[in-house]
Design a protein around this motif. Structure first.
Motif, PDB file in Angstrom:
ATOM      1  N   GLY A   6      55.205  44.101  40.854  1.00  0.00           N
ATOM      2  CA  GLY A   6      54.316  44.422  41.957  1.00  0.00           C
ATOM      3  C   GLY A   6      53.676  45.787  41.788  1.00  0.00           C
ATOM      4  O   GLY A   6      52.478  45.952  42.037  1.00  0.00           O
ATOM      5  N   ILE A   7      54.463  46.770  41.364  1.00  0.00           N
ATOM      6  CA  ILE A   7      53.894  48.101  41.146  1.00  0.00           C
ATOM      7  C   ILE A   7      52.771  48.019  40.129  1.00  0.00           C
ATOM      8  O   ILE A   7      51.668  48.532  40.331  1.00  0.00           O
ATOM      9  N   LEU A   8      53.063  47.321  39.019  1.00  0.00           N
ATOM     10  CA  LEU A   8      52.068  47.248  37.944  1.00  0.00           C
ATOM     11  C   LEU A   8      50.835  46.472  38.390  1.00  0.00           C
ATOM     12  O   LEU A   8      49.699  46.889  38.152  1.00  0.00           O
ATOM     13  N   MET A   9      51.078  45.343  39.048  1.00  0.00           N
ATOM     14  CA  MET A   9      49.951  44.511  39.464  1.00  0.00           C
ATOM     15  C   MET A   9      49.095  45.254  40.482  1.00  0.00           C
ATOM     16  O   MET A   9      47.858  45.216  40.407  1.00  0.00           O
ATOM     17  N   ALA A  10      49.733  45.938  41.437  1.00  0.00           N
ATOM     18  CA  ALA A  10      48.965  46.661  42.450  1.00  0.00           C
ATOM     19  C   ALA A  10      48.170  47.786  41.811  1.00  0.00           C
ATOM     20  O   ALA A  10      46.990  47.985  42.137  1.00  0.00           O
ATOM     21  N   LEU A  11      48.787  48.516  40.892  1.00  0.00           N
ATOM     22  CA  LEU A  11      48.057  49.590  40.214  1.00  0.00           C
ATOM     23  C   LEU A  11      46.853  49.012  39.482  1.00  0.00           C
ATOM     24  O   LEU A  11      45.743  49.554  39.545  1.00  0.00           O
ATOM     25  N   PHE A  12      47.089  47.910  38.779  1.00  0.00           N
ATOM     26  CA  PHE A  12      45.999  47.251  38.040  1.00  0.00           C
ATOM     27  C   PHE A  12      44.864  46.861  38.982  1.00  0.00           C
ATOM     28  O   PHE A  12      43.699  47.207  38.766  1.00  0.00           O
ATOM     29  N   LEU A  13      45.204  46.140  40.057  1.00  0.00           N
ATOM     30  CA  LEU A  13      44.175  45.631  40.951  1.00  0.00           C
ATOM     31  C   LEU A  13      43.427  46.765  41.652  1.00  0.00           C
ATOM     32  O   LEU A  13      42.190  46.760  41.723  1.00  0.00           O
ATOM     33  N   ASN A  14      44.179  47.746  42.172  1.00  0.00           N
ATOM     34  CA  ASN A  14      43.538  48.845  42.891  1.00  0.00           C
ATOM     35  C   ASN A  14      42.616  49.642  41.991  1.00  0.00           C
ATOM     36  O   ASN A  14      41.485  49.955  42.360  1.00  0.00           O
ATOM     37  N   THR A  15      43.125  50.003  40.791  1.00  0.00           N
ATOM     38  CA  THR A  15      42.336  50.874  39.933  1.00  0.00           C
ATOM     39  C   THR A  15      41.126  50.147  39.383  1.00  0.00           C
ATOM     40  O   THR A  15      40.016  50.691  39.370  1.00  0.00           O
ATOM     41  N   ALA A  16      41.329  48.905  38.916  1.00  0.00           N
ATOM     42  CA  ALA A  16      40.186  48.169  38.372  1.00  0.00           C
ATOM     43  C   ALA A  16      39.104  48.030  39.445  1.00  0.00           C
ATOM     44  O   ALA A  16      37.926  48.275  39.179  1.00  0.00           O
ATOM     45  N   GLY A  17      39.520  47.672  40.669  1.00  0.00           N
ATOM     46  CA  GLY A  17      38.549  47.503  41.745  1.00  0.00           C
ATOM     47  C   GLY A  17      37.799  48.789  42.041  1.00  0.00           C
ATOM     48  O   GLY A  17      36.567  48.797  42.157  1.00  0.00           O
ATOM     49  N   GLY A  18      38.541  49.884  42.157  1.00  0.00           N
ATOM     50  CA  GLY A  18      37.912  51.171  42.445  1.00  0.00           C
ATOM     51  C   GLY A  18      36.963  51.595  41.336  1.00  0.00           C
ATOM     52  O   GLY A  18      35.870  52.104  41.597  1.00  0.00           O
ATOM     53  N   ALA A  19      37.386  51.366  40.095  1.00  0.00           N
ATOM     54  CA  ALA A  19      36.554  51.785  38.963  1.00  0.00           C
ATOM     55  C   ALA A  19      35.260  50.977  38.914  1.00  0.00           C
ATOM     56  O   ALA A  19      34.184  51.535  38.678  1.00  0.00           O
ATOM     57  N   TRP A  20      35.341  49.667  39.159  1.00  0.00           N
ATOM     58  CA  TRP A  20      34.126  48.844  39.159  1.00  0.00           C
ATOM     59  C   TRP A  20      33.152  49.321  40.233  1.00  0.00           C
ATOM     60  O   TRP A  20      31.949  49.424  40.012  1.00  0.00           O
ATOM     61  N   ASP A  21      33.711  49.609  41.422  1.00  0.00           N
ATOM     62  CA  ASP A  21      32.891  50.073  42.530  1.00  0.00           C
ATOM     63  C   ASP A  21      32.146  51.348  42.135  1.00  0.00           C
ATOM     64  O   ASP A  21      30.922  51.461  42.317  1.00  0.00           O
ATOM     65  N   ASN A  22      32.887  52.288  41.558  1.00  0.00           N
ATOM     66  CA  ASN A  22      32.266  53.560  41.239  1.00  0.00           C
ATOM     67  C   ASN A  22      31.384  53.499  40.004  1.00  0.00           C
ATOM     68  O   ASN A  22      30.441  54.295  39.882  1.00  0.00           O
ATOM     69  N   ALA A  23      31.671  52.573  39.089  1.00  0.00           N
ATOM     70  CA  ALA A  23      30.770  52.390  37.941  1.00  0.00           C
ATOM     71  C   ALA A  23      29.407  51.949  38.456  1.00  0.00           C
ATOM     72  O   ALA A  23      28.365  52.425  37.989  1.00  0.00           O
ATOM     73  N   LYS A  24      29.420  51.051  39.446  1.00  0.00           N
ATOM     74  CA  LYS A  24      28.166  50.615  40.059  1.00  0.00           C
ATOM     75  C   LYS A  24      27.458  51.815  40.707  1.00  0.00           C
ATOM     76  O   LYS A  24      26.265  52.024  40.521  1.00  0.00           O
ATOM     77  N   LYS A  25      28.251  52.617  41.451  1.00  0.00           N
ATOM     78  CA  LYS A  25      27.670  53.791  42.113  1.00  0.00           C
ATOM     79  C   LYS A  25      27.086  54.765  41.084  1.00  0.00           C
ATOM     80  O   LYS A  25      26.045  55.375  41.310  1.00  0.00           O
ATOM     81  N   TYR A  26      27.796  54.908  39.943  1.00  0.00           N
ATOM     82  CA  TYR A  26      27.329  55.830  38.907  1.00  0.00           C
ATOM     83  C   TYR A  26      25.976  55.355  38.360  1.00  0.00           C
ATOM     84  O   TYR A  26      25.052  56.161  38.180  1.00  0.00           O
ATOM     85  N   ILE A  27      25.866  54.025  38.126  1.00  0.00           N
ATOM     86  CA  ILE A  27      24.605  53.489  37.619  1.00  0.00           C
ATOM     87  C   ILE A  27      23.504  53.662  38.664  1.00  0.00           C
ATOM     88  O   ILE A  27      22.355  53.951  38.337  1.00  0.00           O
TER      89      ILE A  27
END
Lengths: 798, 798
Positions: free
Chosen positions: B724-745
């Motif tokens: 759960g720790i690993l999966m939550a870290l994966f899901l949270n970080t990937a989601g946040g990074a995608w969001d901000n990659a869009k914002k960066y573009i």
């Protein structure tokens, strides 16, 4: 060549075959194979007889069972030579086909040389490290009583390691060798009949399957017999036969070490070339897949051979070797605990099971005939393969039962063999269900892939969300099945009637081992089906590139689609057996640690914080490894994209067939990039258990915890195994489902080819590529490599 | 209303504000809040004094420490009332803003009513089940000696459970209550100054943070004091104070039960509305985000309130409650083992730490002032928030040190308090590093998100591959940090000098508990920053919908971006503390099982096949739960898409502002769909540990393994925690990074808004939505709920 093109008409693309002749860079066949292929049958026969002689002499001094195993292995090698001759006797088709095939062969062989050059250097380095560690390690009481010092033990381990690595390398080479030759012959046969093409592909796959399985069995058997004779086992004052299997672990580690890098390098190669070629060719330039004008097309076709054939050969070789050795160790331990008079039956049981595997799989392979019975309609190739599988499974049940009665009958517990036969049945059923579940989640005849295709109709994003959900969900059923299998096999073993001196039932773990053997008892046939996939895929590519008529393409397309399904289902099989094998190796590891540390080591208590941290690190290892494997594909694909773009700009004549693309450069770029990229995840997998074990050993030393390092590594291994099973199932199934959702849409559903829905599905397919062919299969190998590395490196943690 | 529109000019979109007035369906404020808000200050004061009286009477009979805790909690409630008055005194801006805000408020309150109606029914059902189980359970020797029978024990557990559930519900309601009122006030303040808008958002967040934390602390303290007085603890023949905390576990379970469904329902709601609104509005119709013509726009804005504010309130409430209770149990156990004369310091330590948390976080919140110092330039809002965080952290270190000296000083080990202070420091540093790592992986100022943005330039597929790799890779550093934290805190605890009767060091686990408290010692401030995000996001939506000038939008855009970062970083904080809290609850579980079974239960040996299977099932649970959470969003979004499409077809006037869209219908559809969809994953989480424990208990009964059920559940819990720790870290970080990659573009990189690269980034953002706001945060809660459910349901497994 230029004349040829300039004189040709410039009509539309489909009108006439267009290709670049002379795609070959330089011919290459390794010396040893040239010798064997060039030999007169009579000379070969005499040589064989001579080899027979030596091997049987050693075998006869060990056990009649070993003689049986040797005979079967040699018979299956002879059979595989027949299969090769049969396949090679088929024609290579028109020159344009042969040309393409040569180019693929050169690329594959070139990459193989470089890749295995790198791997051998690493293996030699590791061998020196192992030697150093073992020279300074303690010896077990068993070894002391047998008079084996550190030096002997060190050399035994290193020799076993190198032999395992070598055999694994040969297994990989054989897989690739046959596929680069069979592909063009399948293409050519497809011009005549679908059934003949199917038969050529199956027999080529069968050849390498028989070699791979036969070599795994023969390697272990030869090592066993050699150590038996050399160390004078069972004579007074020497080693006991029940301790012998522990000396073989180096072989398993060598095999998994090579398999890991083979799978990583090959997996990165094949998917980077695939993604890179598609991104520029299909998307930017709008030319079809496998078009000869795409400079990366040869690299793409080479990838199927090095990524799927060579790597999967090494993977299954390693699975079987690891599983045989762990089952032998457990058999020996149990036989000793129960004071069974002649333990050799329990120890050699796995070798016999796999000997029968060779026999029954050959029957399965030969049950697929080139001509269908008169008066019957044309059959679906999938049905034909499944019929062969059914034949093999029925025979497996029979021979498995016979083997248990032959080897596992003991007067102490007269009905034990029956329980173990049931364990085997549990394994066989488990493998069957696994194959069925993978098919359910990845075949577009069923609900999940159709739902995924529907989700593509609302865009790229929903396609990915649905695919990820499908992959995550698909882990549930296999885990339930494997849980039931472990518990019921353990229970059958416990109630077998075998008890130790204190009257405690002891057969449980061996029961699980027997179930694993049952699962792998049709390995050769499964590997045949697996090898069939990339061969058919390549044949399709050659047909496409050499611009054959539509009817030929249809035949190879059908074979390709069947190959996709068999590839996906055998991955389920591979991960299921990896899970069971790791659980066995884990028990062997605990025995080994206890023996070396002179301390009881019966439990791994995750309530201890350090042990819990070990588990956390083990699971993290799987996540990080998957991340690096996926991003390696992304980065390498980027390099391919740049090179292909450069060639299209610098050689504008390519698009009109006026200039030949530089295939070699793309091949070279992918090869060197994938070799570079395989190092990071590979090194992570090898170094991290050793580092964690060593750090916690030091920590344990200062905080007064003996065995802390060994315990933490054990937890790391178990958590990594569990997370690895789940992650591999997720990656394989999601990838396969995306691929087939795309294929389903291409059949015309939701708008068909070219629609927005199809574009979204292509995105899913691209994402699935590194999932299912790079990261996923690498995790199978990683799990087993972690199990064997902890066994071999145990002295570092103590 | 129609006149208004028809008389207006039909110029281009940006020219004049366009909106639909009267968006409100019906007003609603729950009775209790209407009463409190309507009260005269003097009446309130008298009521407060009365409450003071009762509470202090009970508190004084228990311990002076409890009196201190009560005082601080009540002071913080008074402070939060001040904050509410302050925020509510701000104006609601022009009528169009207020209209939109009312519509959001109605939607949110409507969903809250229905959702919590469903949850309360389930909670009552579960309470009956628990009552039934406890009436037939054995009692522990401690309970027997204290004269507590099954009936008393059953009612204690059920009352604690219901109180926990109630408080968790109130915490969720408060979070939502303030955010639906603050959003429009922030929008309005943004018309005047950026700094004022920031201050309003922070103070509104601070209000709910103080309530949530204060209520978690007060609830536990009141329960503790009540049980203490009721059961006559520590008087001869009664219960010992060190056994008291075990009676509180029901409170933690109630809190996590409600939090799980709140997070699931809210998470599905917010992302289904978001994805559905975007798919039709942005992609198909080409209207901007948050445009009033989109029928799903109100549902989208409502989602921020119910998904982020209400759910996160319940989540952090439950984190703090679970962590306080587990630390109290461990403190009690240790104090008993070490025969410490006055154990109340060790038991009540967590309550004091969180009382100080309330004080220092208030200082942090008030350090953010509305006017900047004269002569200084305008500051980045992120900097302002970080300055507040620094102030809070420095104060936390000081007060934490003081608390350890006050409560953990014992003459048996005079320097133990210093070791525990260092443990706290470890926790504080860990939380700081966690926040920093999340920021590194999700902020586009750093390498990872920029690489992700670059990968978008080669298409949708490579964007997803890169995002998945990034997410998987981002698990490594947090795991290493948490590993070091666990081991060093355990070691500091072990060497604290506290020893049991046999002279064995025993402080290790309590050291880990103290580190967890250190980590959570700034929880109120962190929650403030977290609540700030969705409030700012909503304010931005209101500004957009009410067509405010560009300058106002710029201010809310900056606040929104800052809110995204704080949201992402506090998720790292939440998962880190969940990991530590679960590890503590796991130890408490083992103590509990041992006490009830009258058998030693000191280890969970994963070498036993059944236990290993339990682990496998635990990890699988996480994968399956994530799958169901993600696919629920997909399916609900599909329903929204269909409804929005229908409205656009049936009311063609919507696009010209001539017809009002039916916002209410979209709100109702999302609400009922998300309530339906939350049941499946929620039920899975609750039923599977109970079912597994029960099945293996039966199996253990027939195979002669006592405690098998309890052990299997323990392994399930630990493996689920790790995965759960690993999966939550994966899901949270990937989601946040995608969001901000869009914002960066969107800032102009790689072609900016509207480019192909941006489209690929939008795909990533869509995929990331259910990852980071539905599945990821639900896993935080799931981990802790598994830990508390096993504690409460232990009798089923024995």
């Amino acid at each position: 060549m230029m004349d040829d093109i300039e004189n040709g008409s410039m009509g539309p693309y489909q009108d006439r075959p267009r290709t670049f002749p002379d795609m070959r860079t330089k011919p290459y066949t390794p010396l040893v194979f040239r010798l064997i292929m060039g030999l007169n049958t009579r000379v070969l026969f005499i040589l064989m007889l001579f080899a027979f002689g030596i091997i049987f002499y050693v075998g006869a001094k060990t056990s009649p069972i070993i003689v049986f195993v040797f005979s079967v292995c040699i018979a299956s090698f002879l059979l595989s030579i027949y299969l090769t001759k049969w396949v090679l006797a088929k024609d290579e088709g028109p020159p344009e086909m042969a040309q393409i095939s040569y180019a693929i062969r050169d690329g594959a062989e070139g990459f193989f040389r470089t890749q295995y050059g790198t791997i051998s250097k690493m293996a030699l380095l590791l061998a020196v490290v192992i030697l150093g560690i073992y020279l300074f390690r303690n010896t077990t009481p068993q070894q002391e009583s047998a008079g084996i010092g550190s030096t002997a033990s060190a050399f035994i381990t290193v020799i076993a390691f190198l032999l395992g690595a070598l055999c694994s390398g040969i297994a990989g080479y054989v897989g690739m060798w046959v596929s680069v030759r069979a592909n063009v012959r399948v293409s050519s046969a497809a011009r005549r009949s679908a059934r003949e093409a199917l038969q050529v592909a199956v027999r080529a796959g069968g050849f390498s399957a028989l070699i791979v399985v036969g070599m795994a069995v023969l390697g272990v058997a030869v090592l066993y017999a050699t150590f038996y004779v050399w160390l004078g086992v069972d004579s007074p004052g020497s080693m006991k036969v029940t301790d012998l299997p522990l000396l073989l672990v180096g072989y398993g580690f060598g095999a998994s070490f090579v398999a890991l890098f083979a799978q990583l390098g090959g997996g990165i190669y094949t998917k980077a070339a695939d993604v890179g070629a598609d991104l520029v060719g299909k998307v930017e330039q709008g030319i079809p897949e496998d078009d000869p004008r795409n400079p990366a097309v040869i690299a793409d076709l080479v990838g199927d051979n090095v990524g799927d054939c060579a790597a999967r050969g090494a993977d299954l070789f390693e699975s079987i070797a690891a599983e045989i050795i762990s089952a032998m160790i457990l058999g020996g331990t149990m036989a000793q605990q129960c004071k069974i008079e002649d333990p050799s039956g329990f120890i050699l049981f796995p070798l016999v099971v796999h000997s029968f595997d060779l026999v029954i799989s050959s029957v399965g392979i030969f049950s697929i005939r080139s001509t269908r019975e008169v008066g019957k309609p044309v059959e679906d190739p999938m049905k034909v393969l499944e019929k062969g599988y059914s034949v093999t499974i029925v025979l497996a049940v029979l021979t498995f039962g016979a083997s248990t009665r032959w080897l596992l009958y003991t007067e102490q517990a007269p009905s034990a063999w029956l329980n173990f036969a049931l364990c085997g049945l549990v394994g066989i059923i488990t493998s069957y269900i696994f194959v069925w579940i993978s098919k359910y989640y990845t075949d577009y005849k069923h609900q999940p892939v159709r739902t995924l295709a529907l989700a593509s109709s609302t865009g790229h994003g929903t396609n990915i969300i649905a695919g990820v959900s499908l992959g995550l969900e698909s882990t549930a059923l296999p885990v339930l099945v494997i849980s039931v299998a472990i518990i019921s096999a353990f229970w059958l073993g416990q109630t077998s009637g075998l008890v130790d001196e204190a009257g405690k039932p002891t057969g449980g773990l061996f029961g699980t081992a027997v179930a694993t053997m049952g699962m792998l008892s049709t390995a050769a046939y499964v590997l045949t089906m697996d090898m069939f996939g990339p061969i058919a895929d390549n044949a399709g590519g050659i047909v496409e590139m050499s611009q054959q008529p539509e009817s030929v393409r249809e035949i190879t397309d059908v074979l390709d689609a069947v190959g996709n399904t068999t590839k996906a289902t055998t991955k389920g099989f591979a991960i299921g057996s990896a899970a069971l094998a790791s659980f066995l190796l884990f028990s062997a590891y605990m025995d080994e640690v206890a023996a070396f540390a002179h301390l009881p080591f019966k439990e791994v208590d995750i309530a201890i914080p350090e042990v819990f941290v070990g588990g956390l690190l083990g699971s993290m290892l799987i996540f990080l490894f998957s991340a690096w494997a996926c991003s390696a594909v992304g980065r390498t694909a980027q390099e391919v994209v740049n090179e292909v773009r450069r060639q299209f700009i610098e050689r504008p004549g390519i698009m009109d067939y006026k200039e030949k693309p530089d295939y070699g450069r793309c091949v070279a770029i992918v090869a060197s990039a994938s070799l570079r990229e395989m190092i990071k995840p590979g090194a992570l997998a090898i170094i991290s258990p050793i580092a964690v074990g060593f750090v916690f050993r030091i920590l344990g030393h200062y905080t007064g915890h003996p065995l802390l390092g060994a315990k933490v590594v054990a937890a790391m291994l178990m958590f990594a195994t569990v997370s690895g099973i789940l992650m591999a199932l997720f990656l394989n199934t999601a990838g396969g489902a995306w691929d087939n959702a795309k294929k389903y849409i291409e059949t015309g559903a939701y708008g068909g080819k070219g629609s927005d829905c199809h574009k979204a599905a292509v995105t899913g397919d691209t994402v699935g590529d590194p999932f299912k062919d790079t990261a996923g299969p690498s995790i199978h190998v990683l799990i087993k490599m972690l199990a064997t590395i902890t066994l071999v490196m145990a002295p570092v943690f103590l």
